[in-house]
Design a protein around this motif. Sequence first.
Motif, PDB file in Angstrom:
ATOM      1  N   LEU A   1       0.670  -1.141  -0.209  1.00  0.00           N
ATOM      2  CA  LEU A   1       0.097   0.063  -0.113  1.00  0.00           C
ATOM      3  C   LEU A   1       1.069   1.595   0.297  1.00  0.00           C
ATOM      4  N   ARG A   2       1.867   1.200   0.494  1.00  0.00           N
ATOM      5  CA  ARG A   2       2.862   2.091   0.959  1.00  0.00           C
ATOM      6  C   ARG A   2       3.791   2.645  -0.685  1.00  0.00           C
ATOM      7  N   LEU A   3       3.500   1.636  -1.284  1.00  0.00           N
ATOM      8  CA  LEU A   3       4.016   2.003  -2.886  1.00  0.00           C
ATOM      9  C   LEU A   3       3.066   2.788  -3.632  1.00  0.00           C
ATOM     10  N   ILE A   4       1.919   1.917  -4.196  1.00  0.00           N
ATOM     11  CA  ILE A   4       0.439   2.572  -3.440  1.00  0.00           C
ATOM     12  C   ILE A   4       0.201   4.309  -3.989  1.00  0.00           C
ATOM     13  N   GLN A   5       0.664   4.369  -2.362  1.00  0.00           N
ATOM     14  CA  GLN A   5       0.653   5.610  -2.008  1.00  0.00           C
ATOM     15  C   GLN A   5       1.340   6.984  -2.717  1.00  0.00           C
ATOM     16  N   GLU A   6       2.719   6.306  -3.055  1.00  0.00           N
ATOM     17  CA  GLU A   6       3.694   7.219  -3.140  1.00  0.00           C
ATOM     18  C   GLU A   6       3.347   6.861  -4.915  1.00  0.00           C
ATOM     19  N   ARG A   7       2.904   6.198  -5.162  1.00  0.00           N
ATOM     20  CA  ARG A   7       2.331   6.765  -7.076  1.00  0.00           C
ATOM     21  C   ARG A   7       1.089   7.089  -7.559  1.00  0.00           C
ATOM     22  N   PHE A   8       0.388   7.421  -6.355  1.00  0.00           N
ATOM     23  CA  PHE A   8      -1.043   8.079  -6.040  1.00  0.00           C
ATOM     24  C   PHE A   8      -0.678   9.245  -5.799  1.00  0.00           C
ATOM     25  N   ALA A   9       0.051   9.665  -5.117  1.00  0.00           N
ATOM     26  CA  ALA A   9       0.325  11.559  -4.566  1.00  0.00           C
ATOM     27  C   ALA A   9       1.385  11.846  -6.009  1.00  0.00           C
ATOM     28  N   GLN A  10       2.005  11.309  -6.909  1.00  0.00           N
ATOM     29  CA  GLN A  10       2.350  11.272  -7.723  1.00  0.00           C
ATOM     30  C   GLN A  10       1.102  11.527  -9.446  1.00  0.00           C
ATOM     31  N   GLU A  11       0.367  10.607  -9.505  1.00  0.00           N
ATOM     32  CA  GLU A  11      -0.483  10.548 -10.793  1.00  0.00           C
ATOM     33  C   GLU A  11      -1.230  11.407 -10.116  1.00  0.00           C
ATOM     34  N   LYS A  12      -2.718  11.108  -9.242  1.00  0.00           N
ATOM     35  CA  LYS A  12      -3.221  12.149  -8.862  1.00  0.00           C
ATOM     36  C   LYS A  12      -4.565  11.095  -9.684  1.00  0.00           C
ATOM     37  N   PRO A  13      -4.944  10.157  -9.516  1.00  0.00           N
ATOM     38  CA  PRO A  13      -6.035   9.073 -10.179  1.00  0.00           C
ATOM     39  C   PRO A  13      -7.803   9.795  -9.845  1.00  0.00           C
ATOM     40  N   PHE A  14      -7.069  10.400  -8.718  1.00  0.00           N
ATOM     41  CA  PHE A  14      -9.050  10.789  -8.196  1.00  0.00           C
ATOM     42  C   PHE A  14      -9.108  11.690  -7.836  1.00  0.00           C
ATOM     43  N   ALA A  15      -8.353  12.993  -9.006  1.00  0.00           N
ATOM     44  CA  ALA A  15      -8.720  14.207  -8.654  1.00  0.00           C
ATOM     45  C   ALA A  15     -10.095  15.041  -8.955  1.00  0.00           C
ATOM     46  N   GLY A  16     -10.388  15.470  -8.236  1.00  0.00           N
ATOM     47  CA  GLY A  16     -11.535  16.290  -8.957  1.00  0.00           C
ATOM     48  C   GLY A  16     -12.401  15.075  -8.473  1.00  0.00           C
ATOM     49  N   LEU A  17     -12.734  14.209  -7.572  1.00  0.00           N
ATOM     50  CA  LEU A  17     -13.385  13.107  -7.299  1.00  0.00           C
ATOM     51  C   LEU A  17     -13.570  13.144  -5.852  1.00  0.00           C
ATOM     52  N   ARG A  18     -15.223  12.410  -5.535  1.00  0.00           N
ATOM     53  CA  ARG A  18     -15.882  12.573  -3.726  1.00  0.00           C
ATOM     54  C   ARG A  18     -15.604  11.191  -4.032  1.00  0.00           C
ATOM     55  N   LEU A  19     -15.309  10.694  -2.582  1.00  0.00           N
ATOM     56  CA  LEU A  19     -15.240   9.456  -2.419  1.00  0.00           C
ATOM     57  C   LEU A  19     -15.585   9.037  -1.024  1.00  0.00           C
ATOM     58  N   ALA A  20     -16.466   8.105  -0.479  1.00  0.00           N
ATOM     59  CA  ALA A  20     -17.000   7.525   0.711  1.00  0.00           C
ATOM     60  C   ALA A  20     -16.449   7.043   0.911  1.00  0.00           C
ATOM     61  N   ALA A  21     -16.412   6.191   2.056  1.00  0.00           N
ATOM     62  CA  ALA A  21     -15.800   5.474   2.880  1.00  0.00           C
ATOM     63  C   ALA A  21     -16.007   4.018   3.825  1.00  0.00           C
ATOM     64  N   CYS A  22     -16.819   2.965   3.671  1.00  0.00           N
ATOM     65  CA  CYS A  22     -17.903   2.795   5.183  1.00  0.00           C
ATOM     66  C   CYS A  22     -16.786   1.482   5.229  1.00  0.00           C
ATOM     67  N   CYS A  23     -15.652   1.484   6.058  1.00  0.00           N
ATOM     68  CA  CYS A  23     -15.241   0.660   6.577  1.00  0.00           C
ATOM     69  C   CYS A  23     -14.346   0.582   8.595  1.00  0.00           C
ATOM     70  N   HIS A  24     -14.152  -0.493   8.645  1.00  0.00           N
ATOM     71  CA  HIS A  24     -14.306  -0.437  10.147  1.00  0.00           C
ATOM     72  C   HIS A  24     -12.597   0.876   9.887  1.00  0.00           C
ATOM     73  N   VAL A  25     -12.734   1.412  11.097  1.00  0.00           N
ATOM     74  CA  VAL A  25     -11.618   2.924  11.422  1.00  0.00           C
ATOM     75  C   VAL A  25     -10.648   2.101  12.317  1.00  0.00           C
ATOM     76  N   THR A  26      -9.686   1.181  11.291  1.00  0.00           N
ATOM     77  CA  THR A  26      -8.436   1.183  12.156  1.00  0.00           C
ATOM     78  C   THR A  26      -6.625   1.407  11.757  1.00  0.00           C
ATOM     79  N   THR A  27      -5.812   1.068  12.819  1.00  0.00           N
ATOM     80  CA  THR A  27      -4.229   1.472  11.804  1.00  0.00           C
ATOM     81  C   THR A  27      -4.250   0.987  10.250  1.00  0.00           C
ATOM     82  N   GLU A  28      -4.992   0.424  10.166  1.00  0.00           N
ATOM     83  CA  GLU A  28      -4.690   0.181   8.700  1.00  0.00           C
ATOM     84  C   GLU A  28      -5.761   0.423   7.945  1.00  0.00           C
ATOM     85  N   THR A  29      -6.852   0.508   7.946  1.00  0.00           N
ATOM     86  CA  THR A  29      -7.694   1.695   7.057  1.00  0.00           C
ATOM     87  C   THR A  29      -7.169   2.917   6.837  1.00  0.00           C
ATOM     88  N   ALA A  30      -6.256   3.310   8.125  1.00  0.00           N
ATOM     89  CA  ALA A  30      -5.880   4.769   7.945  1.00  0.00           C
ATOM     90  C   ALA A  30      -5.434   4.728   6.962  1.00  0.00           C
TER      91      ALA A  30
END
Length: 425
Positions: A35-64
């Motif tokens: 997930l850290r590698l994905i975070q690094e790529r997402f930070a460069q490519e911004k695939p969700f720019a301009g999009l709204r997202l709602a996540a319903c998950c267990h709010v844990t350290t991993e979900t963070a």
Amino acid sequence: MTATTVRTNYEIKDPSLAPKGKQRIEWAGREMPVLRLIQERFAQEKPFAGLRLAACCHVTTETAHLAIALKLGGADAVLIASNPLSTQDDVAASLVVDYGIPVYAIKGEDAETYTRHVQKALDHRPNIIIDDGSDVVATLIQERQDQIQDIIGTTEETTTGIVRLKAMLRDSVLTFPAMNVNDADTKHFFDNRYGTGQSTLDGIIRATNVLLAGKNIVVAGYGWCGKGTALRARGLGANVIVTEIDSVRAIEAVMDGFRVMPMEEAAPLGDIFITVTGNKHVIRGEHFDVMKDGAMVCNSGHFDIEIDLKTLAAKSTEIKEVRNFTQEYKLNTGKSVVVLGEGRLINLAAAEGHPSAVMDMSFANQALACEYLVKNKGELEAGIHSIPKDVDEEIARLKLVAMGIKIDSLTAEQIEYINSWTSGT
């Protein structure tokens, strides 16, 4: 809600818990290299720019770390809890204070609060929904039809949620794409089997501090979660009994060395009962009647309906909390039944959920499923879609690299052989 609950454009227990939460989030990140590698790529490519997202998950350290990945990818994201007892309040606080992510989650929130939080997620008018049990999607379809036009798609990571999505599809109300994260190999083989197996027993031990060795543990359901739970219970010295409704899974359990019988036969034998079916009232009135005095029941499926707690309460003369997340129901027969975690997910109610090394792969699937929806916007048909095989394999490859494990590659001769029908023995 308690007096310390804060309500603004977020709703959490206490912002002052943020420093502890940030420390725990960073600790979990040590075991989430994919997930850290994905975070690094997402930070460069911004695939969700301009999009709204709602996540319903267990709010844990991993979900963070999933939420952080989505924000780094440019998403305007909101996070709500998928279960009233699974929220880690310090993590929720840190996401708000340190990472600027709106969170609506409080450990122990009541049904009214949970319902309000689902509405908050939909008030965000999401383009993408990450769901856990399909509550947000079901509410959208039932109550917010006007917002469906905004939806690019949804992702779902639970067996229960997939069952509900299939029912929506049969009723012709699922009119947008849904990614079946649950059935990705790098999700259910590892998250369901190894994650649920370890964290379920962790939750039972934390709630009760009982010795599992020598106990009769009844596991209801032998899907991937049941397999993992039974395997780990046996590893701790328990005598494991499996109950099933599926003939193939029942045979598999027998071949794996477990006793298999109906719940009515297992009920008098069990010391600890664990439901992992996703269905309702797997343990019910007639089973409580014949259980041993002091038998413990808990759930590691999804919703708190696998154990018929209403009937249990009706049969009881007294209900008292004997330890944290441990309630004793005194039956009118004089015997008692002990319920762990209020019948909710014991691994998250009494413990911390799956280890981060497992959730690394599950949340990598979630993040890449969201990206897949965006990349294929307008091209995917309404309905349920599997995670592409190449995505699944890439997650596994990255995990192996992070673990320092190498595997073989096919030689040219081997490739030619397996692709030819003319080469015989």
